[in-house]
Design a protein around this motif. Sequence first.
Motif, PDB file in Angstrom:
ATOM      1  N   GLY A   1     -22.904  -3.375 -23.488  1.00  0.00           N
ATOM      2  CA  GLY A   1     -24.352  -3.393 -23.624  1.00  0.00           C
ATOM      3  C   GLY A   1     -24.822  -3.840 -24.993  1.00  0.00           C
ATOM      4  N   GLU A   2     -25.973  -4.489 -25.022  1.00  0.00           N
ATOM      5  CA  GLU A   2     -26.489  -5.040 -26.275  1.00  0.00           C
ATOM      6  C   GLU A   2     -26.885  -3.983 -27.300  1.00  0.00           C
ATOM      7  N   TYR A   3     -27.120  -2.740 -26.901  1.00  0.00           N
ATOM      8  CA  TYR A   3     -27.555  -1.714 -27.841  1.00  0.00           C
ATOM      9  C   TYR A   3     -26.482  -0.675 -28.165  1.00  0.00           C
ATOM     10  N   THR A   4     -25.269  -0.874 -27.687  1.00  0.00           N
ATOM     11  CA  THR A   4     -24.208   0.111 -27.906  1.00  0.00           C
ATOM     12  C   THR A   4     -24.001   0.405 -29.386  1.00  0.00           C
ATOM     13  N   HIS A   5     -23.979  -0.627 -30.213  1.00  0.00           N
ATOM     14  CA  HIS A   5     -23.708  -0.441 -31.647  1.00  0.00           C
ATOM     15  C   HIS A   5     -24.926  -0.722 -32.528  1.00  0.00           C
ATOM     16  N   THR A   6     -26.085  -0.936 -31.934  1.00  0.00           N
ATOM     17  CA  THR A   6     -27.291  -1.266 -32.687  1.00  0.00           C
ATOM     18  C   THR A   6     -27.746  -0.108 -33.562  1.00  0.00           C
ATOM     19  N   THR A   7     -28.118  -0.432 -34.802  1.00  0.00           N
ATOM     20  CA  THR A   7     -28.662   0.573 -35.719  1.00  0.00           C
ATOM     21  C   THR A   7     -30.073   0.189 -36.177  1.00  0.00           C
ATOM     22  N   THR A   8     -30.674  -0.795 -35.531  1.00  0.00           N
ATOM     23  CA  THR A   8     -32.013  -1.254 -35.872  1.00  0.00           C
ATOM     24  C   THR A   8     -33.037  -0.142 -35.637  1.00  0.00           C
ATOM     25  N   PRO A   9     -33.860   0.173 -36.645  1.00  0.00           N
ATOM     26  CA  PRO A   9     -34.910   1.179 -36.433  1.00  0.00           C
ATOM     27  C   PRO A   9     -35.951   0.668 -35.440  1.00  0.00           C
ATOM     28  N   GLY A  10     -36.360   1.536 -34.532  1.00  0.00           N
ATOM     29  CA  GLY A  10     -37.372   1.142 -33.567  1.00  0.00           C
ATOM     30  C   GLY A  10     -37.436   2.082 -32.383  1.00  0.00           C
ATOM     31  N   THR A  11     -38.184   1.640 -31.383  1.00  0.00           N
ATOM     32  CA  THR A  11     -38.414   2.433 -30.179  1.00  0.00           C
ATOM     33  C   THR A  11     -37.768   1.748 -28.984  1.00  0.00           C
ATOM     34  N   TYR A  12     -37.065   2.537 -28.187  1.00  0.00           N
ATOM     35  CA  TYR A  12     -36.430   2.051 -26.971  1.00  0.00           C
ATOM     36  C   TYR A  12     -37.331   2.394 -25.789  1.00  0.00           C
ATOM     37  N   ALA A  13     -37.668   1.377 -25.000  1.00  0.00           N
ATOM     38  CA  ALA A  13     -38.541   1.559 -23.850  1.00  0.00           C
ATOM     39  C   ALA A  13     -37.795   1.218 -22.563  1.00  0.00           C
ATOM     40  N   CYS A  14     -38.333   1.671 -21.452  1.00  0.00           N
ATOM     41  CA  CYS A  14     -37.773   1.353 -20.142  1.00  0.00           C
ATOM     42  C   CYS A  14     -37.932  -0.142 -19.886  1.00  0.00           C
ATOM     43  N   ARG A  15     -36.864  -0.807 -19.533  1.00  0.00           N
ATOM     44  CA  ARG A  15     -36.908  -2.241 -19.268  1.00  0.00           C
ATOM     45  C   ARG A  15     -37.720  -2.553 -18.008  1.00  0.00           C
ATOM     46  N   ALA A  16     -37.828  -1.599 -17.106  1.00  0.00           N
ATOM     47  CA  ALA A  16     -38.561  -1.840 -15.861  1.00  0.00           C
ATOM     48  C   ALA A  16     -40.070  -1.695 -16.020  1.00  0.00           C
ATOM     49  N   CYS A  17     -40.519  -0.681 -16.791  1.00  0.00           N
ATOM     50  CA  CYS A  17     -41.966  -0.427 -16.854  1.00  0.00           C
ATOM     51  C   CYS A  17     -42.543  -0.397 -18.256  1.00  0.00           C
ATOM     52  N   GLY A  18     -41.700  -0.391 -19.278  1.00  0.00           N
ATOM     53  CA  GLY A  18     -42.186  -0.407 -20.652  1.00  0.00           C
ATOM     54  C   GLY A  18     -42.511   0.949 -21.248  1.00  0.00           C
ATOM     55  N   ALA A  19     -42.287   2.028 -20.532  1.00  0.00           N
ATOM     56  CA  ALA A  19     -42.566   3.366 -21.060  1.00  0.00           C
ATOM     57  C   ALA A  19     -41.638   3.673 -22.232  1.00  0.00           C
ATOM     58  N   GLU A  20     -42.181   4.246 -23.314  1.00  0.00           N
ATOM     59  CA  GLU A  20     -41.365   4.625 -24.465  1.00  0.00           C
ATOM     60  C   GLU A  20     -40.462   5.789 -24.081  1.00  0.00           C
ATOM     61  N   LEU A  21     -39.170   5.652 -24.378  1.00  0.00           N
ATOM     62  CA  LEU A  21     -38.200   6.656 -23.966  1.00  0.00           C
ATOM     63  C   LEU A  21     -37.487   7.346 -25.129  1.00  0.00           C
ATOM     64  N   PHE A  22     -36.974   6.561 -26.067  1.00  0.00           N
ATOM     65  CA  PHE A  22     -36.179   7.101 -27.171  1.00  0.00           C
ATOM     66  C   PHE A  22     -36.554   6.389 -28.471  1.00  0.00           C
ATOM     67  N   HIS A  23     -36.319   7.062 -29.593  1.00  0.00           N
ATOM     68  CA  HIS A  23     -36.521   6.443 -30.900  1.00  0.00           C
ATOM     69  C   HIS A  23     -35.161   6.345 -31.585  1.00  0.00           C
ATOM     70  N   SER A  24     -35.014   5.327 -32.411  1.00  0.00           N
ATOM     71  CA  SER A  24     -33.734   5.095 -33.090  1.00  0.00           C
ATOM     72  C   SER A  24     -33.297   6.280 -33.947  1.00  0.00           C
ATOM     73  N   GLU A  25     -34.244   7.108 -34.404  1.00  0.00           N
ATOM     74  CA  GLU A  25     -33.879   8.283 -35.210  1.00  0.00           C
ATOM     75  C   GLU A  25     -33.023   9.280 -34.437  1.00  0.00           C
ATOM     76  N   THR A  26     -33.071   9.226 -33.099  1.00  0.00           N
ATOM     77  CA  THR A  26     -32.273  10.158 -32.292  1.00  0.00           C
ATOM     78  C   THR A  26     -31.016   9.497 -31.727  1.00  0.00           C
ATOM     79  N   LYS A  27     -30.771   8.239 -32.091  1.00  0.00           N
ATOM     80  CA  LYS A  27     -29.577   7.519 -31.628  1.00  0.00           C
ATOM     81  C   LYS A  27     -28.408   7.879 -32.542  1.00  0.00           C
ATOM     82  N   PHE A  28     -27.255   8.059 -31.959  1.00  0.00           N
ATOM     83  CA  PHE A  28     -26.076   8.373 -32.772  1.00  0.00           C
ATOM     84  C   PHE A  28     -24.835   7.700 -32.195  1.00  0.00           C
ATOM     85  N   ALA A  29     -23.829   7.562 -33.027  1.00  0.00           N
ATOM     86  CA  ALA A  29     -22.585   6.904 -32.630  1.00  0.00           C
ATOM     87  C   ALA A  29     -21.674   7.914 -31.946  1.00  0.00           C
TER      88      ALA A  29
END
Length: 137
Positions: A35-63
Amino acid sequence: MAYDVEKPDEQWRAELSPAEYAVLRQAGTEPAFTGEYTHTTTPGTYACRACGAELFHSETKFASHCGWPSFHDPRHTDAVELIEDRSHGMVRTEVRCAGCGSHLGHVFEGEGYPTPTDQRYCINSISLTLSPESGED
């Protein structure tokens, strides 16, 4: 459950690629570490690809090194829907977008990751779209 975004199956098929449709609408899983975001560390917001709803923020992403993007908490408590999943001979908790009901992945607890919630939202990259932060406040 009724969702804010509901579309006929033909419309989902027309709007999503075959791979996106297989994961988002048929609860599939993309292969690990592809997946394209497996190792991504770019700050930002992750949204649903189907509807655009905001789901997660990069601050809660971890390796987590599990092969898929991992988050310890959704952006808003009502952003996702959690459903018991008894497929594949096991009991898991499926994570769906609360806006459109699309499959995102699964959430696991008690795995020992050093996160504030002791949870790992294991999410398919193909279910997400990242909107990078502009750096302006």
